[in-house]
Write a protein that holds these residues in place. Structure first.
Motif, PDB file in Angstrom:
ATOM      1  N   ILE A 296       0.877  -1.173   0.000  1.00 24.02           N
ATOM      2  CA  ILE A 296       0.000   0.000   0.000  1.00 24.02           C
ATOM      3  C   ILE A 296       0.914   1.222   0.000  1.00 24.02           C
ATOM      4  O   ILE A 296       1.677   1.441   0.948  1.00 24.02           O
ATOM      5  N   GLN A 297       0.867   1.987  -1.078  1.00 20.68           N
ATOM      6  CA  GLN A 297       1.723   3.168  -1.199  1.00 20.68           C
ATOM      7  C   GLN A 297       1.132   4.343  -0.423  1.00 20.68           C
ATOM      8  O   GLN A 297      -0.085   4.457  -0.276  1.00 20.68           O
ATOM      9  N   GLN A 298       2.020   5.213   0.042  1.00 22.01           N
ATOM     10  CA  GLN A 298       1.643   6.456   0.721  1.00 22.01           C
ATOM     11  C   GLN A 298       0.778   6.237   1.955  1.00 22.01           C
ATOM     12  O   GLN A 298      -0.115   7.029   2.252  1.00 22.01           O
ATOM     13  N   MET A 299       1.040   5.139   2.676  1.00 22.25           N
ATOM     14  CA  MET A 299       0.336   4.917   3.943  1.00 22.25           C
ATOM     15  C   MET A 299       1.193   4.084   4.872  1.00 22.25           C
ATOM     16  O   MET A 299       1.783   3.084   4.449  1.00 22.25           O
ATOM     17  N   ALA A 300       1.281   4.523   6.138  1.00 23.52           N
ATOM     18  CA  ALA A 300       1.883   3.699   7.187  1.00 23.52           C
ATOM     19  C   ALA A 300       0.721   3.126   7.989  1.00 23.52           C
ATOM     20  O   ALA A 300      -0.088   3.878   8.542  1.00 23.52           O
ATOM     21  N   ILE A 301       0.615   1.816   8.030  1.00 25.23           N
ATOM     22  CA  ILE A 301      -0.567   1.155   8.595  1.00 25.23           C
ATOM     23  C   ILE A 301      -0.723   1.439  10.094  1.00 25.23           C
ATOM     24  O   ILE A 301      -1.812   1.379  10.639  1.00 25.23           O
ATOM     25  N   SER A 302       0.381   1.796  10.758  1.00 23.92           N
ATOM     26  CA  SER A 302       0.299   2.103  12.195  1.00 23.92           C
ATOM     27  C   SER A 302      -0.292   3.488  12.443  1.00 23.92           C
ATOM     28  O   SER A 302      -0.678   3.815  13.563  1.00 23.92           O
ATOM     29  N   GLY A 303      -0.340   4.320  11.397  1.00 26.86           N
ATOM     30  CA  GLY A 303      -0.821   5.697  11.549  1.00 26.86           C
ATOM     31  C   GLY A 303       0.291   6.680  11.840  1.00 26.86           C
ATOM     32  O   GLY A 303       0.036   7.865  12.089  1.00 26.86           O
ATOM     33  N   LEU A 304       1.555   6.212  11.791  1.00 25.88           N
ATOM     34  CA  LEU A 304       2.690   7.104  12.058  1.00 25.88           C
ATOM     35  C   LEU A 304       2.793   8.168  10.966  1.00 25.88           C
ATOM     36  O   LEU A 304       2.705   7.861   9.779  1.00 25.88           O
ATOM     37  N   LYS A 305       3.000   9.426  11.394  1.00 26.54           N
ATOM     38  CA  LYS A 305       3.137  10.518  10.411  1.00 26.54           C
ATOM     39  C   LYS A 305       4.251  11.452  10.853  1.00 26.54           C
ATOM     40  O   LYS A 305       4.357  11.801  12.035  1.00 26.54           O
ATOM     41  N   VAL A 306       5.066  11.850   9.891  1.00 24.91           N
ATOM     42  CA  VAL A 306       6.135  12.824  10.165  1.00 24.91           C
ATOM     43  C   VAL A 306       5.511  14.218  10.200  1.00 24.91           C
ATOM     44  O   VAL A 306       4.743  14.594   9.309  1.00 24.91           O
ATOM     45  N   ASN A 307       5.842  14.978  11.236  1.00 23.02           N
ATOM     46  CA  ASN A 307       5.296  16.332  11.379  1.00 23.02           C
ATOM     47  C   ASN A 307       6.129  17.343  10.585  1.00 23.02           C
ATOM     48  O   ASN A 307       5.626  18.012   9.692  1.00 23.02           O
ATOM     49  N   ARG A 308       7.452  17.402  10.873  1.00 23.61           N
ATOM     50  CA  ARG A 308       8.301  18.327  10.134  1.00 23.61           C
ATOM     51  C   ARG A 308       9.760  17.916  10.227  1.00 23.61           C
ATOM     52  O   ARG A 308      10.168  17.209  11.135  1.00 23.61           O
TER      53      ARG A 308
END
Length: 418
Positions: free
Chosen positions: A379-391
């Protein structure tokens, strides 16, 4: 520490060996071959094998076993980490770490192993230092070395060897300054017959490709850093800052490196990206069986599920499978009894299915258990854990670099029981 290293291919042949303290006979690998025969799968060979006079510690990467021979007790993870570092270095130097690549560059391989271990103890394992010590092979350099009889070994000591940041060489210059980060997560799960999750966990890594001039100081922050559990960092990360603020602060190595790896094991945080509807039946006394399988996306946040590959080890009594896929192609190997269905991309409006019958041996008893289904996916452009880089911020240099973050989720050992 490490006395010898043996490289063993998929056919069980030792194609390269290196000794540091003393020459250990190849016969010590017989204990490894015995353990390999007992293992059901290649990756199930025990990582630590005790023998009367040695310990064999091994890793399997790219269908090659890297087997280290130890005479005294050492922390096994220390050796395993070093072996992984050896594989990563070969991959960095040669592009791929295969038997053919190692044989083609055997001189460079021995030079690297000589620098990475000193009298059996790890010495220089950072890629930047090694590349200053031993120049990566190129076609031109290989031709010059063949004609002149020179080697790839550099004439000067690496500038970073005595620095407080040994992972970064000094005087780095680029015309295009860029920093890219890949968040890659692998989901391992076992789903039972009714669709409930038995176990589910995520192994994640953040790989970086940093090409920045000078000595930049980077900080990377996350929207939800508390998700990260059981984290392992590259030595460049300032651990105290992470513990206090949950921010990654580091002076990056030059080029490609793994910034961190992490583990998410609480099941309530692990989303299952696909569901499987299955009906696999074998009737007692009948020479026919029924195979019915449908796939669909589940918790994918609107992202498409791609590169789906379904495989299943059918029972021994199955002679043939006559199936009809609504999408993709399937193959059935009558010798190994392995059914493989290459689905491709899942369309939520028209779910892919594989239906049909299986021919069984006449008079054969009903199989004791139904086969398990293994699924591979991306699955591209998704981290299944919900982790997201802020900055991502940079200090210490005045230019503005190009920055990019990419996410990807793929299946590790994803198994559905039927």
């Amino acid at each position: 520490m490490i006395h010898s290293l043996f490289l063993i291919n998929a056919s069980g042949d030792i194609f390269l060996e290196k000794h540091w303290k003393s020459v250990v006979s190849r016969s010590v690998c017989d204990y490894f071959f015995e353990a390999q025969e007992r293992a059901s799968e290649p990756e199930n060979v025990p990582p630590v094998i005790p023998t009367p006079h040695h310990y064999l510690i091994s890793v399997l990467r790219h269908r090659i076993y890297f087997v280290a021979v130890i005479q005294s007790e050492v922390p096994p993870l220390f050796v395993i980490e070093f072996l992984h570092r050896v594989v990563d270095t070969f991959q960095d130097y040669f592009g791929v770490c295969t038997e053919a690549a190692i044989k083609d560059n055997v001189v460079v391989v021995y030079e690297l192993l000589e620098e990475m271990l000193d009298n059996g103890f790890p010495l220089a394992t950072e890629s930047n230092i090694l590349k200053e010590l031993i120049k990566p092979p190129t076609i031109l350099r290989t031709m010059v070395n063949t004609i002149t009889g020179s080697t790839n070994v550099g004439e000067q000591l690496p500038t970073g060897q005595l620095s407080v940041v040994p992972w970064r060489r000094t005087g780095v210059k680029y015309t295009n300054n860029e920093a890219y980060f890949d968040v890659v997560e692998e989901i391992d799960a076992i789903i039972d017959k009714s669709g409930s999750t038995i176990t589910a966990e995520i192994q994640g890594v953040i790989d970086a490709c940093v090409k920045l001039t000078g000595m930049p100081d980077l900080t990377l922050s996350f929207m939800n850093p508390r998700l990260l559990d059981d984290v392992s960092f590259h030595p460049c990360v300032r651990f105290k800052r992470w513990e206090a603020e949950r921010i990654l602060s580091f002076i990056p190595p030059d080029g490609n490196f793994r910034l961190l790896s992490y583990h998410v094991s609480s099941q309530n945080l692990v989303a299952i990206p696909v569901y499987v509807k299955h009906n696999i039946t074998f009737r007692e006394g009948s020479s026919q069986g029924r195979f019915d399988l449908t796939l669909g996306p589940k918790q994918t946040m609107g992202k498409s599920v791609e590169a789906v590959l379904v495989s299943s080890q059918l029972p021994r009594g199955v002679l043939n499978a006559n199936l009809n896929p609504s999408q993709g192609t399937y193959t059935f190997d009558p010798v190994t009894k392995m059914l493989t269905w290459d689905v491709g991309k899942i369309n939520p409006q028209k779910l892919p299915s594989l239906k049909g019958s299986m021919s069984l041996q006449a008079g054969a008893s009903k199989p004791d258990e139904n086969p398990t289904i293994n699924i591979q996916l991306k699955i591209q452009q998704m981290a299944i854990s919900g982790l997201k880089v802020n900055r991502l911020d940079m200090y210490g240099e005045k230019y503005k670099p190009f920055k990019g973050i990419k996410y990807m989720t793929k299946a590790g050992k994803f198994q559905v029981r039927t």
